[in-house]
Design an enzyme around this catalytic site. Sequence first.
Site, PDB file in Angstrom:
ATOM      1  N   LYS A  83     -40.320  17.808  24.869  1.00 31.16           N
ATOM      2  CA  LYS A  83     -40.570  16.372  25.024  1.00 31.16           C
ATOM      3  C   LYS A  83     -41.591  16.093  26.149  1.00 31.16           C
ATOM      4  CE  LYS A  83     -37.860  15.645  21.601  1.00 31.16           C
ATOM      5  NZ  LYS A  83     -36.448  15.455  21.334  1.00 31.16           N
TER       6      LYS A  83
HETATM    7  C1  LIG Z   1     -35.233  15.550  20.347  1.00 28.74           C
HETATM    8  C2  LIG Z   1     -34.619  14.376  19.704  1.00 28.74           C
HETATM    9  C3  LIG Z   1     -33.281  14.025  19.918  1.00 28.74           C
HETATM   10  C4  LIG Z   1     -32.312  14.913  20.623  1.00 28.74           C
HETATM   11  O1  LIG Z   1     -32.620  15.171  21.920  1.00 28.74           O
HETATM   12  P1  LIG Z   1     -31.736  16.232  22.736  1.00 28.74           P
HETATM   13  O2  LIG Z   1     -32.093  15.957  24.159  1.00 28.74           O
HETATM   14  O3  LIG Z   1     -32.179  17.589  22.264  1.00 28.74           O
HETATM   15  O4  LIG Z   1     -30.319  15.964  22.434  1.00 28.74           O
HETATM   16  C5  LIG Z   1     -32.801  12.826  19.388  1.00 28.74           C
HETATM   17  N1  LIG Z   1     -33.597  12.034  18.664  1.00 28.74           N
HETATM   18  C6  LIG Z   1     -34.883  12.350  18.391  1.00 28.74           C
HETATM   19  C7  LIG Z   1     -35.704  11.401  17.603  1.00 28.74           C
HETATM   20  C8  LIG Z   1     -35.416  13.551  18.886  1.00 28.74           C
HETATM   21  O5  LIG Z   1     -36.682  13.882  18.586  1.00 28.74           O
END
Ligand SMILES: *Cc1c(COP(=O)(O)O)cnc(C)c1O
Length: 388
Positions: free
Chosen positions: A186
């Site tokens: 991210k």
């Molecule tokens: C990555 C992601 C998540 C989950 O994030 P985590 O921190 O891995 O739990 C949830 N929603 C979307 C749209 C994502 O891309």
Amino acid sequence: MSTRQEFLPYALPLIEEDDIAGVVDSLKSGWIAKGPKTMEFEKQFAEYVGAKYAVALNSCTAALHLGLLAAGIGAGDEVITTPMTFASSANVIIHAGAKPVLVDIDPLTMNMDPQKIEAKITSRTKGIIPVHVAGHPCPLDEIRAIAEKHGLFVLEDAAHAVYTKYKGQMIGSLGDATAFSFYATKNLVTGEGGMLTTNDEEVYNKVRVLSSHGMSRNAWNRYAQAGSWYYEILEPGYKDNMSDIMAGLGLSQLAKLERMQGIRRDIVDYYNAEFGSMPELEVPVELEYARHAWHLYIIKLNLDKLSIDRNRFIEELKAENIGTSVHFIPLHMHPYYRDTFGYKPGDFPAAESTFERIISLPLYPKMSWQDTRDVVEAVKRVVENNRK
Ligand SMILES: *Cc1c(COP(=O)(O)O)cnc(C)c1O
């Protein structure tokens, strides 16, 4: 000959000396669980997005789950979300005991289409989870108007939307609660990690308590010199909190977020300039109400102008040593959702036809200009070899 010798992954984190120093500092401090650094990260993140409260957690999934519980959503309830998302946006609805109800997308932004929400509202509907796909904000005024009319809780999935603005206001300051992800791919990373922000004191207190066993005081309050050994279990909570090792990284990442976003923006401008005039490709939009976080750069293939499909396009980019991904396989096409809720092909036509066309290209601040040029050259080469 491939465009490049070495494989270019579609995503990599930017870890520099300041990040390493931040983590080492946590390790040397002797406090490695949730403590002063996590609380500092919560404070700075809340300030950054303009929210009253923030709770640092071990994932965005945890933030979404606890957000639903804090809203009082449970068995027999329905929560609306989009098929064009990662599974956790809907898995958490099931964890809370409720039923996910999907609303098709606006193919332009790939976000939930607000015009299609009201048809899915029933007497059981309690909340909406809009997802800011790729970092482009959802049309929140429209969504909030529907939510207010029907008394629904709006829990934004902002996994892609650290830095995103809607009509000049930061995502994280607007919804009833907002969930961010700091997963390794991210825009801001803590390895695993997430944050829930809210302006609602009650939601804040519930999430804080639920994230740490349902305990009345956290470890820092108990073990620090001024603390007390006494605590009470207020409900059977979870173990979803962040640690100070992660927060050491979160603080250094937050301090350089603007710089990292500037690099993303430069790469996007270059991609748009190179791909924008190619009839075989459709480049992503940034509508007038948006400040895009550019978590993902998703191109859409104009399949009627190409002799190959999306999967083959991805294979040919791989042969050029360019990594890609697809965001997302619509939820209703996954066996669990398909079989549990009886979804069929054609149920969400915009999500399905968009899915057939999309590819996420590499976009991250660790990319060099040579990497960026290689992506452009490889995409052009694949298009040129497969024009209809
Ligand atoms: C990555 C992601 C998540 C989950 O994030 P985590 O921190 O891995 O739990 C949830 N929603 C979307 C749209 C994502 O891309």
